[in-house]
Design an enzyme around this catalytic site. Structure first.
Site, PDB file in Angstrom:
ATOM      1  CD  GLU A  30      -2.689   1.552   2.292  1.00 53.46           C
ATOM      2  OE1 GLU A  30      -2.270   2.551   2.916  1.00 53.46           O
ATOM      3  OE2 GLU A  30      -3.654   0.865   2.656  1.00 53.46           O
TER       4      GLU A  30
ATOM      5  CB  CYS B  48      -2.337   5.990   3.015  1.00 55.59           C
ATOM      6  SG  CYS B  48      -0.749   5.550   3.740  1.00 55.59           S
TER       7      CYS B  48
END
Length: 533
Positions: free
Chosen positions: A270, A304
């Site tokens: 990720e 994020c």
């Protein structure tokens, strides 16, 4: 593996009611669970709120790390031999322990990461939800699965799931508790052992969950934690892992993927994002503005999936900017270990420098600061005001680069197709947000966005908190998914087993191949109409 470097933590006093470190004995007890030795100097970590030392952390060497993997590999065999239901019960007990002791976790996350307490609670709730979800569903998802055989009745076929072995997990500093849980817990319940390298800055939060997992019944050595710089122990993690899970920057992720590929092992990544929010012309402006405050400034934008670009229809853009600015200016910055502050601080001096540089560059290239735009050393060494910009041009670095801080740019648009195109005009594709009064229209627009998760009338929390659906990035935002069935099954190897009885899948003796193939062709045509095929 117990440290041979004496752990040390300080409690130097308070500023505004905030302790500079967790209680010294508690921090020492957590640090003593970490591998390390005299060959690698320890490092001091500081609390973002105060700049005071939280703990002195032993750092593992390459040899230390490989020894930890050897221990984990021995533990994995016994752990994988336990029934899935028994492994799942460990997660159920962990769920209860996390909720029961959440105040301790909230203090740790705030002290290490600099978050507001409500943002720290997001981590506690996510951890509990992940433990509960996989505790409930892992036995079903990992159970052997029947499949239609090549020949009905005569071919019995199925799929069996085996753990990968030892999973290496490299975790970031920004969500130390939640991302540890989301990556480590499914790997464990799948029957793997785990060697995790959390970031030094927020290591105590990961160690706290590690301690609770062992109290919940996880065998010693099934989950190991090592601390150290990637340049020193990264090779060992890549070379010893049967699967690697990494969360971090896109350049580092790409480099890591290339190194892992030479071993032909699997990985999930990720990575970065430049997440857009689209406010449709029918949206409730007040609700959209309130949602934007959370979407952009939770955890001081160090998330994020937080929003950094907002596209608002021209018919409501001015009203939205006014409402958004008013709500942002009402957001209280603070460092107290309670719920009085709406936003905390940045986590490191590097992040403060990066955020300041992006805003200064945007100003210099013609952007207007609607609100915010400055550091607040009067509140603490790493505070930066939540910042809204308009008039950002392509010349500004933050136009396309991820800022990873409390900074957002607002743009207007006239046609929804244009907003979708601009939202997708990025190498990233992690998260997106759509705001509208029409849920069906919101869903349709969401499906056109090239992002791994899209939230309608939410910034990120709806998908982040729905553990049953996968979460991850498209394009340069990553490979693979956490959460959902994929977040568990990625830690397994699928094995197909088929038992053939009676008729073989070749012509029997004496039957001409041409006649046999005609019979098989007729049979395959008939099979197409059978249910369950």
């Amino acid at each position: 593996m117990t440290s041979t470097v004496p752990a040390r933590a300080q409690l130097p006093g308070t500023i505004g009611g905030v302790t500079g470190a967790p209680p010294a004995g508690r921090a020492t007890a957590l640090v003593d669970r970490v591998a390390g030795g005299a060959d690698s100097p320890p490092v001091e970590m500081q609390a973002p709120f105060t700049g005071w030392t939280t703990a002195v952390l032993p750092q593992a060497t390459d040899a230390d790390t490989r020894a930890v993997f050897a221990q984990a590999r021995r533990a994995q065999r016994a752990w994988a031999a336990r029934p899935v239901a028994e492994r799942a019960r460990v997660l159920h007990r962990l769920h209860e322990l996390v909720l029961r002791h959440q105040d301790e976790a909230l203090d740790l996350v705030q002290i290490e990461a600099g978050k507001a307490r409500l943002d720290a609670f997001d981590e506690v709730s996510a951890t509990a939800l992940v433990a509960d979800h996989y505790g409930r569903h892992a036995p079903r998802l990992l159970a052997p699965r029947r499949a239609p055989g090549a020949l009905p009745v005569l071919t019995k076929a199925g799929e069996v799931r085996h753990p990968k072995g030892v999973v290496g997990i490299i975790s970031p500093w920004n969500y130390p508790l939640a991302l540890t849980a989301m990556d480590v817990l499914p790997a464990l319940v799948a029957g793997n052992a785990v060697v995790q390298k959390p970031d030094n800055q927020t290591a105590l939060s990961a160690l706290w969950l590690h301690e609770l997992a062992e109290r919940a019944g996880l065998p010693v050595d099934a989950w190991q934690i090592v601390l150290g710089r990637g340049s020193r122990i990264g090779d060992a993690i890549v070379e010893e892992s049967d699967y690697v899970c990494f969360t971090g920057s896109t350049p580092t992720g790409k480099d890591l993927a290339g190194r892992i590929a030479t071993r032909l092992t699997s990985y999930s990544l990720e990575l970065g994002g430049k997440n857009p929010m689209i406010v449709l012309p029918d949206a409730d402006v007040r609700k959209a503005a309130a949602g934007a405050v959370t979407a952009c400034f939770a955890s001081a934008g160090q998330l994020c999936v937080s929003v950094e670009r907002i596209y608002v229809h021209d018919s409501i853009r001015e009203e939205f900017v006014r409402e958004f600015a008013a709500r942002t200016e009402a957001l209280r910055l603070g460092a107290a270990l309670d719920y009085s502050a709406g936003m905390g601080s940045l986590t490191s001096r590097e992040q403060l420098a990066a955020v300041s540089s992006h805003v200064d560059d945007a100003r210099a290239t013609g952007a207007t600061v609607v609100t915010g735009g400055r550091a607040r050393p009067d509140l603490g060494p790493l505070f930066y005001e939540p910042t809204i910009l308009t008039g950002v041009t392509e010349r500004a670095r933050l136009f396309a680069e991820e800022t990873f801080g409390p900074v957002v740019s607002v743009y207007g648009y006239s046609e929804v197709d244009d907003a979708v195109e601009r939202a997708n005009d990025t190498p990233f594709g992690l998260n997106a947000s759509v705001w509208t009064r029409d849920a069906r229209r919101g869903w349709d627009v969401a499906a056109r966005l090239k992002a791994g998760t899209v939230n309608v009338n939410e910034g990120y929390a709806a998908t982040f908190g729905t553990v049953g659906v996968p979460m991850g990035g498209m394009k340069d935002s990553g490979v693979g998914r956490r959460n959902g069935a994929e977040g568990l099954l990625k830690y397994t190897e699928a094995q197909a087993i088929a038992v053939q009885r009676g008729l073989r899948l070749r012509p029997p003796r004496g039957l001409p191949p041409a006649l046999w193939t005609k019979a098989m062709t007729a049979g395959m045509k008939a099979l197409r109409h059978l249910p369950g095929r």
